[in-house]
Design a protein around this motif. Sequence first.
Motif, PDB file in Angstrom:
ATOM      1  N   ASP A 163     105.182 108.972  21.457  1.00 41.28           N
ATOM      2  CA  ASP A 163     105.847 109.225  20.329  1.00 41.28           C
ATOM      3  C   ASP A 163     106.155 108.104  19.689  1.00 41.28           C
ATOM      4  O   ASP A 163     106.996 107.190  20.090  1.00 41.28           O
TER       5      ASP A 163
ATOM      6  N   ILE B 168     103.216 112.011  17.949  1.00 41.35           N
ATOM      7  CA  ILE B 168     101.802 112.555  18.119  1.00 41.35           C
ATOM      8  C   ILE B 168     101.730 113.264  19.654  1.00 41.35           C
ATOM      9  O   ILE B 168     101.048 114.184  19.828  1.00 41.35           O
TER      10      ILE B 168
ATOM     11  N   THR C  82     104.168 114.897  21.396  1.00 40.50           N
ATOM     12  CA  THR C  82     104.674 116.190  21.111  1.00 40.50           C
ATOM     13  C   THR C  82     103.883 117.155  20.489  1.00 40.50           C
ATOM     14  O   THR C  82     103.853 118.373  20.750  1.00 40.50           O
ATOM     15  N   SER C  83     103.330 116.560  19.450  1.00 34.46           N
ATOM     16  CA  SER C  83     102.516 117.644  18.618  1.00 34.46           C
ATOM     17  C   SER C  83     101.417 118.170  19.428  1.00 34.46           C
ATOM     18  O   SER C  83     100.788 119.414  19.199  1.00 34.46           O
TER      19      SER C  83
ATOM     20  N   SER D 186     100.742 122.005  20.496  1.00 36.24           N
ATOM     21  CA  SER D 186      99.520 122.698  20.043  1.00 36.24           C
ATOM     22  C   SER D 186      98.695 123.380  21.321  1.00 36.24           C
ATOM     23  O   SER D 186      98.108 124.480  21.366  1.00 36.24           O
TER      24      SER D 186
END
Length: 66
Positions: free
Chosen positions: A31, A45, A47-48, A52
């Motif tokens: 991140d 990024i 974490t996303s 997902s």
Amino acid sequence: MMEMPKMLMIIGGVLLLVGFIWQFIGKLPGDFVFKKGNVTFYFPIVTSIIISIVLSIVFYLIGRFR
């Protein structure tokens, strides 16, 4: 129509679990945080991507058992 409350409870439980874990993890490696003067830009990024993947698995399981 009785499946909707069950689905909402599953989603709520997953969100509760993710929030509890996130409280202790904080920021994951990967991140990005950019600081310049009084401005801070946080780009989560990794974490996303993890969120997902987890949501994809949850929705797959909900669709599979529906």
